[in-house]
Write an enzyme that holds these catalytic residues in place. Structure first.
Site, PDB file in Angstrom:
ATOM      1  N   GLY A 189       0.801  -1.238   0.000  1.00 23.08           N
ATOM      2  CA  GLY A 189       0.000   0.000   0.000  1.00 23.08           C
ATOM      3  C   GLY A 189       0.820   1.268   0.000  1.00 23.08           C
ATOM      4  N   ALA A 190       2.146   1.147  -0.206  1.00 20.05           N
ATOM      5  CA  ALA A 190       3.038   2.295  -0.073  1.00 20.05           C
ATOM      6  C   ALA A 190       2.890   3.330  -1.194  1.00 20.05           C
ATOM      7  CB  ALA A 190       4.494   1.813   0.003  1.00 20.05           C
ATOM      8  N   THR A 248       6.690  -1.194   3.340  1.00 21.75           N
ATOM      9  CA  THR A 248       5.786  -2.327   3.513  1.00 21.75           C
ATOM     10  C   THR A 248       6.475  -3.644   3.148  1.00 21.75           C
ATOM     11  OG1 THR A 248       4.903  -1.982   1.296  1.00 21.75           O
ATOM     12  CG2 THR A 248       3.686  -0.997   3.125  1.00 21.75           C
ATOM     13  N   ASP A 313      11.313   3.987  -5.920  1.00 20.92           N
ATOM     14  CA  ASP A 313      10.469   2.793  -5.777  1.00 20.92           C
ATOM     15  C   ASP A 313      11.311   1.519  -5.794  1.00 20.92           C
ATOM     16  OD1 ASP A 313       8.213   1.187  -5.456  1.00 20.92           O
ATOM     17  OD2 ASP A 313       7.837   1.040  -7.605  1.00 20.92           O
ATOM     18  N   CYS A 615      -7.413   5.751 -12.443  1.00 17.39           N
ATOM     19  CA  CYS A 615      -7.799   4.719 -13.417  1.00 17.39           C
ATOM     20  C   CYS A 615      -6.642   3.844 -13.886  1.00 17.39           C
ATOM     21  CB  CYS A 615      -8.461   5.364 -14.636  1.00 17.39           C
ATOM     22  SG  CYS A 615      -9.618   6.693 -14.229  1.00 17.39           S
ATOM     23  N   HIS A 619      -6.842   0.045 -15.447  1.00 11.20           N
ATOM     24  CA  HIS A 619      -7.136   0.154 -16.882  1.00 11.20           C
ATOM     25  C   HIS A 619      -5.920   0.569 -17.703  1.00 11.20           C
ATOM     26  CE1 HIS A 619     -11.415  -0.708 -16.548  1.00 11.20           C
ATOM     27  NE2 HIS A 619     -11.443   0.071 -15.482  1.00 11.20           N
ATOM     28  N   MET A 658     -15.701  -3.549 -10.203  1.00  8.67           N
ATOM     29  CA  MET A 658     -15.369  -2.189 -10.638  1.00  8.67           C
ATOM     30  C   MET A 658     -15.709  -1.237  -9.497  1.00  8.67           C
ATOM     31  SD  MET A 658     -14.464   0.250 -12.761  1.00  8.67           S
ATOM     32  CE  MET A 658     -14.742   2.035 -12.631  1.00  8.67           C
TER      33      MET A 658
HETATM   34 CA    CA Z   1       6.366  -0.009  -4.765  1.00 11.71          CA
END
Ligand code: CA
Length: 691
Positions: A189-190, A248, A313, A615, A619, A658
């Site tokens: 969830g980071a 996390t 990241d 989105c 998607h 969705m």
């Molecule tokens: Ca990451």
């Protein structure tokens, strides 16, 4: 041996089920009947001593049987096999038990993750990488954060614990691990709000919480949970706790019976951009590190940080594999780790000391790891000090969660790697003013509005020698999102590919000895087991994970469109002669021309920003879906504003997975509509997507 049998008998009596359990089997590499844990044994080597199927006869390998899995979407799970019963986590953590003798479903348990997830549905792909097994129980973690103990025989729920704050951005995709009568789980969830990573260990029988360990320090004003947090806080600057910090533990947790350690592979920072998270720098412990804890108490033992002051990241969430190897002339108990950043690390398990670190893929953010300090030597400018930079690797890493395997016979690690750059741009961001938007993708540096092109990403499988830290062989893979590996005493390595081919390689030299067209992108790792004296190989066929969700054209190129290709369990044996049912061929999205739609370019620009945060996650960047969700360039629904509104703002399709976005308004919906059409027209002009 007497002691070992006694333990097994005692546990059997205590257990209400008939499946025998011997905890020593989790440390025994010589018993190949079962696949009892995520990485088969505690070592996470994904090595099986079975050799009925070998390099000499693998050309006789064939499909023994298959099972259709209706309702499944993303499949990335490594199955477990206990006495011929195969357990796996399907989409949205639905748990399946399949009797491999009768080839029938024994039971399923649907934890109704979509219903429980609420608004968290926005951040779930429905992926679940695996399960744990201990003393007659299967342990499953759900996307919304529950840990469920299930009676392996009956499929009845034994206990459930909510492991996260339901209103937080935490979710779970990883597999729990079981050891010493405990089961441990982390979370992810980071990228999605202010989170502070942690793991929790529970009593495997009762579900009672045993211990919790936070990976980064909280607000000093609240006091520190332990000395490790007090020390870690000295490596952060500013008011980091406002942003959660991240770290996390979303994938790697390895139990080491030799030292009674748990090794955690910690995640990236929240947000990614260190100028926001910890202005002025600092190492930001324990981000992007391997941390060893005492498995009984959860007390800190040692750590090794692969990327001090993470800002790309990068994380150390990739698998941590235990081995006994000879390093620099000494027989040592080591762990092996190939994280996103592109270096292959060998670390002494007893004390966390770095023994060796060498690049296994293209790396431009650092030149090498200084063996004196254990720190990477960074390339000037890699931290985008002037606002932007392109470096190798990027946020998808040079290796991701797809597990490597280690074969003590060949001495090689079978490592799925990819070469792909990352572009970072924070020139439009003012660090001091940046704020989180919970449950929206926002990482403090330019994200995923535009498509990932097919070109520019390559991948392969390596037979990596951890002693010389060089590849003994390399084999090119299709695209860049291929599955994890499994290796056997038959001098074989197995890997599924993005294009649907399942291949067996000769372990010592990488020759491709066998292949099977599974007719679906393969993202899950195979397993092997023995039932009634015969060796089988099993895997799930079903495209899934990050690149199947937000890979854009890089993922879409293989043609695994949402809702088109059936998901299956495949089981192979020597002389298997079964055939797959008829399967549609790969297919690309048929982009709608919609000449009547009047495109407003201003609206489309505004829509791009809404798209990126809300989105893209499912998607796809640039409105190119990779198979995890419908491609909206091809969707007639997006042309009807009222229908689009009912889905996006009112949640008309929530039951089908969705999510709704009630924080958006009608202007946002209109803007997104224009962004979708802009991207649809652009892809038609480029001649893609309408084959
Ligand atoms: Ca990451």
């Amino acid at each position: 041996m007497a002691t070992r049998n006694l333990i097994a008998t005692t546990l059997l009596v205590a257990s209400s089920v008939s499946i025998a359990f011997d905890p020593d089997e989790l440390t025994d590499n010589n018993d190949g009947r079962n696949w009892l844990a995520y990485g088969r044994t505690h070592s996470e080597q994904r090595y099986s001593p079975l050799k009925e199927i070998s390099a000499e006869n693998v050309d006789r390998l064939g499909l023994a049987w298959s099972m259709e899995l209706p309702g499944e979407t993303h499949l990335v799970s490594t199955p477990l096999v206990v006495d011929g019963i195969l357990f796996f986590a399907g989409s949205y953590s639905k748990v399946w038990a399949v009797d491999t003798r009768t080839q029938k479903v024994k039971w399923t348990l649907d934890p109704e993750t979509i219903k429980h997830a609420g608004d968290k549905l926005r951040i779930l792909w429905g992926t679940s990488r695996g399960l744990a097994y201990w003393n007659g129980k299967i342990y499953a973690a759900t996307g919304d954060g529950r840990l469920i103990a299930i009676d392996a025989e009956s499929g009845e729920e034994v206990w459930t614990q909510m492991t996260v704050d339901p209103d937080s951005p935490f979710y779970i995709t990883g597999a729990p691990r079981a050891f010493n009568g405990k089961v441990i789980i982390g979370n992810g969830g980071a990228e999605l709000g202010p989170v502070r990573g942690y793991v929790t260990a529970y009593d495997a029988e009762t579900g009672e919480q045993m211990w919790r360990w936070w990976t980064v320090p909280g607000n000093p004003a609240d006091g520190f949970e332990n000395n490790a947090m007090k020390y870690a806080a000295t490596t952060w600057k500013g008011k980091w706790w406002k942003h959660g910090g991240g770290g996390t533990v979303w994938n790697a947790m390895t139990y080491d019976p030799d030292f009674n350690h748990i090794y955690l592979g910690t995640g990236n920072g929240t947000p990614w951009n260190q100028r926001i998270r910890s202005p002025g720098g600092g190492d930001n412990l324990f981000l992007c590190a391997i941390v060893a804890l005492d498995a009984d108490t959860g007390n800190y033992k040692w750590h090794y940080q692969t990327v001090p002051g993470e800002t790309w990241d990068f994380n150390s969430a990739m698998d941590i594999v235990l081995a006994d190897i000879n390093v620099h002339g000494r027989d040592l108990k080591v762990l092996m780790h190939a994280p996103k950043n592109g270096f292959f690390y060998i670390i002494n398990r007893s004390n966390g000391k770095l023994l060796s670190a060498r690049p296994f893929a293209k790396i431009t953010w650092a030149t090498e790891v200084d063996m004196k300090t254990g720190r990477p030597i960074e390339v000037k400018g890699a931290r985008y000090p002037d606002g932007e930079v392109t470096i190798w690797p990027g946020p998808l890493g040079a290796h991701n969660w797809q597990p490597m395997s280690y074969n003590p016979g060949t001495g090689l690690v079978y490592l799925p790697y990819h070469d792909l750059s990352g572009y970072y741009n924070d020139s439009k961001i003012i660090p001091a003013e940046w704020e989180h938007t919970a449950l929206q993708f926002d990482v403090g540096v330019a994200g995923y509005q535009d498509d990932f092109p097919v070109e520019g990403a390559t991948s392969g499988l390596m037979g990596w020698d951890p002693i010389t830290q060089t590849p003994t062989w390399t084999s090119v893979n299709p695209g860049m999102w291929n599955a994890g590996t499994m290796t056997t005493a038959g001098n074989l390595v197995f890997q599924g590919h993005a294009d649907g081919m399942f291949k067996a390689y000769r372990g010592d030299n990488g020759d491709i000895l066998w292949s099977f067209d599974a007719k679906h992108g393969l993202s899950a790792s195979p397993v092997t087991f023995e039932t009634d004296g015969e060796q089988y190989i099993a895997m799930l066929a079903g495209w899934g994970g990050g690149v199947a969700a937000l890979g854009g054209s890089m993922g879409a190129q293989h043609g695994w469109m949402y809702g088109v290709h059936p998901r299956r369990l495949l089981v192979f044996a020597l002389d298997g002669e079964a055939k797959l049912p008829t399967t549609p061929p790969p297919r690309m999205a048929k982009v709608l021309a919609a000449p009547e739609f009047k495109l407003d370019h201003e609206q489309a620009i505004a829509g791009g920003l809404v798209w990126e945060k809300n989105c893209t996650w499912c998607h796809g960047p640039g409105v190119v879906a990779s198979g995890g969700a419908p491609d909206l360039r091809a969707s007639a629904i997006t042309l009807e504003l009222d229908t689009l509104k009912s889905i996006v703002l009112d949640g008309a399709l929530r039951d089908r997975g969705m999510p709704w976005f009630p924080h958006l308004n009608m202007d946002d919906v209109k803007a997104v509509q224009h962004f979708i059409r802009k991207k649809a027209l652009a892809s038609m002009e480029n001649g893609v997507g309408n084959k």
